[in-house]
Design a protein around this motif. Structure first.
Motif, short mmCIF file in Angstrom:
data_model
loop_
_atom_site.label_atom_id
_atom_site.label_comp_id
_atom_site.label_asym_id
_atom_site.label_seq_id
_atom_site.Cartn_x
_atom_site.Cartn_y
_atom_site.Cartn_z
N UNK A 248 9.60 6.42 3.92
CA UNK A 248 9.89 6.08 2.53
C UNK A 248 8.77 5.25 1.91
N UNK B 93 6.60 8.22 0.72
CA UNK B 93 7.31 8.36 -0.54
C UNK B 93 8.49 9.31 -0.49
N UNK C 290 12.27 9.49 0.17
CA UNK C 290 13.41 8.60 0.35
C UNK C 290 14.44 9.28 1.24
N UNK D 241 12.37 17.30 -3.86
CA UNK D 241 11.79 15.98 -3.59
C UNK D 241 12.50 14.92 -4.40
N UNK E 76 0.50 10.96 -5.01
CA UNK E 76 0.63 12.12 -5.90
C UNK E 76 0.56 13.36 -5.03
N UNK E 77 1.69 14.01 -4.81
CA UNK E 77 1.69 15.07 -3.81
C UNK E 77 0.87 16.29 -4.23
N UNK E 78 0.89 16.59 -5.54
CA UNK E 78 0.15 17.79 -5.97
C UNK E 78 -1.35 17.55 -5.81
N UNK E 79 -1.82 16.35 -6.19
CA UNK E 79 -3.24 16.03 -6.00
C UNK E 79 -3.59 16.10 -4.53
N UNK F 69 -4.18 19.60 -3.49
CA UNK F 69 -5.46 20.12 -3.98
C UNK F 69 -6.61 19.62 -3.10
#
Lengths: 292, 347
Positions: free
Chosen positions: B65, B69, B71, B123, B206-209, B212
């Protein structure tokens, strides 16, 4: 298979589901306006039910005076919670805000045990006692009349949100806060009103559910079932809350009757797990698109 | 005022101990931990063991957590898996405790991977609810799979044993629990100096970053789940050896919330915070018990109000810390350290 028995169980489940829909509506109103997942909704219900107990049992007021008083008390509680504990968390991560509501739930349970002790209590009965028959099917009167009162509030809410100024302000805030603010809507008051209205629905449902099943500080566990309802229906969908509420209420009761009480929670959570895998945003929820 | 610690290499900057003073203090702390059981009475020993177990589990949840990130409301369920694994192995095979504890961790990690599978698609709070669903199913399995778990009555087990030694008393258990806790926290600290740990932090931020940048989201999220549940499984196994009885009611939902609260009160994403939070949240109820015992001669009703007070304090701590000190006890600790480091130049 005994169809009469199945019909009666289903009917009781659907009526219970109607009350779930009402609670889920309260939950969705709060979520739509403020984006807060309210884990304390079960405890707000419990608090209102204890208020009813105090007014009707302790002070011996007529139930029809005690009921509005308890509901008003519960909705005021929602307003106070929003002002003092949720507002300061504006802009924090959703995890933190959820934990605040979990903390609030714990405080409410403690308060109730402090004032009314941890023993289970029975609410004074105030609904008519004549058995209700729908065709050949018997339905317990408490459940039937509870459903009718709940459904009445539900319809009032739907009409209010559709037509009144306050309802429009709420929907505007839900769809775009900044735009609503620049059009002169008092967004902070809308936040507060959402918590008051949401808690009001939960409070009424709390008294009605407690009237059929008794009351104890563990009453708030019903909040878990409501959580299942809103996730299945979609967190920000009122239609989803209504349909999923009725369905989950029915499923829970039928699973409890045919498989035994210990299967109630696993059955509904199984549906939840399936929905999460197939449609992660719920049956009717908005699919949010994320950008970096 | 600390001077002369200009770092000359990246390794030096990433080291767990950056100054010799820190090493000295840590050595002193280890010495205190070693001497403690010989000085303490049985009650303090009991508390020491409880805090040790809580530290392991909180550190595990902190990895998931606080650092990744994600939970989770399933920590108590994973602990239950570990506890039942230890209990079953101890009843049916009689293996020594190091083997059973590792197996408990691996078993919990396997369940954790299974629970973590939806984490690629869902998420945030949806994931929290998914883990909640997992803990409901686990509780159901604990209660209903009677041939393995003993149903509602649960399982009782023999004391932990190794090379003919039997770890029966709290005194003996202390020497299993506390070294393990120190070891596992150090291991966690080292994880965050590697690619894996930094991938966790990137996913949190930031999971999307992160994706990438070339981080395989599913793989690292599952790794985080596995690592976190491994810690929970070991903590659960120790729990089983400590109480020597495991029932479905030993691991309620409120326990998951307790560990989340410990992470938050201590400071999310901070290993020191996890330790402080676990110790603090375990000791607050005990402090309240002592206070109640002290008040009972004057107010005979005091014990009646203890359990409600505990609920209120527990909730108030969560709300209060989140509103007034979101970085938790770790931030308070750093403030104290800063004061000494800048003394006497600041004020």
């Amino acid at each position: 298979m005994d169809w009469i028995f199945f019909g009666e169980i289903s009917l009781a489940g659907l009526a219970m589901g109607g009350l779930y829909s009402l609670i889920a509506l309260g939950f969705v109103i709060i979520y739509k306006a403020t984006r807060v997942i309210n884990f304390a909704i079960g405890e707000i219900m419990m608090f209102a039910a204890y208020l009813f107990l105090a007014f009707a049992g302790g002070m011996e007021l007529s139930a029809w005076i005690a009921l509005p008083l308890a509901v008003i008390g519960g909705s005021l509680l929602g307003g106070v919670i929003e002002k003092t504990m949720i507002r300061p968390m504006l802009g924090e991560s959703p995890i933190s805000v959820v934990m605040v509501t979990i903390g609030i739930a714990s405080i409410l349970v403690g308060l109730v045990e402090f004032i009314w002790t941890a023993d289970p209590q029975l609410l004074p009965s105030f609904l008519p006692r004549e058995p209700v028959f729908i065709g050949p099917l018997y339905l317990a009167p408490k459940i039937a009349y509870g459903f009718l009162i709940g459904a009445a509030l539900l319809i009032i809410y739907l009409l209010y949100f559709r037509f009144s100024r306050g309802g429009v302000a709420l929907r505007a805030t839900a769809s775009d806060q900044a735009a609503a603010y620049s059009m002169g809507i008092n967004v902070r008051r809308v936040f507060n009103m959402a918590w008051v209205f949401g808690s009001l629905a939960a409070s009424l449902a709390g008294v009605l559910v407690a009237a059929t099943g008794g009351l104890s500080p563990q009453f708030g566990i019903i909040g878990l079932s409501v959580l299942v309802v809103v996730i299945v229906g979609g967190l920000d969908s009122i239609l989803g809350a209504l349909i999923a509420g009725v369905f989950i209420g029915w499923l829970e009761t039928v699973a409890g009757a045919y498989l035994g009480g210990e299967y109630r929670m696993p059955a509904t959570f199984l549906v939840l797990a399936v929905i999460l895998v197939i449609r992660p945003y719920g049956l009717f929820g908005t699919h949010e698109i994320e950008r970096v | 005022m600390r001077i002369g610690d200009a770092k000359q290499s990246y390794e030096a900057d990433e080291a767990i101990w950056t100054t010799s003073t820190q090493k000295l203090w840590f050595g002193f702390f280890l010495l205190v931990l070693l001497v403690f059981p010989f000085m303490a009475d049985s009650y303090l020993l009991y508390l020491g063991c409880l805090v040790g177990i809580a530290v392991i589990s909180t550190t595990g949840l902190n990895i998931l957590t606080g650092f990744t990130g994600l939970i989770s409301l399933g920590q108590a369920g994973f602990m239950g898996v570990g506890a039942y694994t230890v209990a079953w192995l101890s009843v049916n095979t009689g293996l020594p405790f190091p083997v059973t504890l590792v197996l408990a961790g691996l078993m919990a990690a396997a369940v954790g991977i299974l629970v973590g599978l939806p984490s690629l698609r869902v998420k945030g709070l949806y994931l929290a609810i998914a883990t909640l669903a997992a803990s409901v199913f686990l509780h159901f399995i604990f209660a209903e799979w009677e041939s393995v778990t003993g149903g509602m009555g649960g399982l009782s087990l023999e004391p932990a044993h190794l090379f003919g030694w039997s770890f029966q008393s709290d005194f003996m258990m202390y020497f299993i629990i506390v070294p393990l806790a120190v070891l596992m926290v150090l291991a966690a600290a080292n994880v965050f100096r590697t690619r894996i740990g930094r991938a966790f932090i990137a996913i949190r931020d930031r999971d999307i970053s992160a994706e990438i940048l070339g981080i395989d989201l599913l793989r690292y999220k599952l790794m985080s789940f596995a690592l976190s549940s491994f810690y929970a499984g070991v903590a659960g196994g120790l729990f089983a050896y400590f109480y020597r009885v495991v029932t479905p009611e030993s691991f309620p939902l409120s326990m998951s919330i307790f560990y989340l609260a410990a992470v938050i009160v201590g400071g999310m994403g901070n290993l020191l915070g996890g330790i402080l939070g676990a110790a603090f949240m375990t000791l607050v109820p005990e402090a309240l018990k002592l206070l109640t015992a002290a008040l009972t001669p004057f107010y005979p009703n005091a014990p009646v109000f203890m359990s409600p007070m505990l609920e209120i304090i527990f909730g108030a701590l969560i709300v209060g810390f989140l509103i007034f000190e979101p970085h938790g006890l770790a931030e308070m600790w750093h403030r104290i350290r800063r004061f000494f480091r800048l003394w006497p130049f600041k004020n």
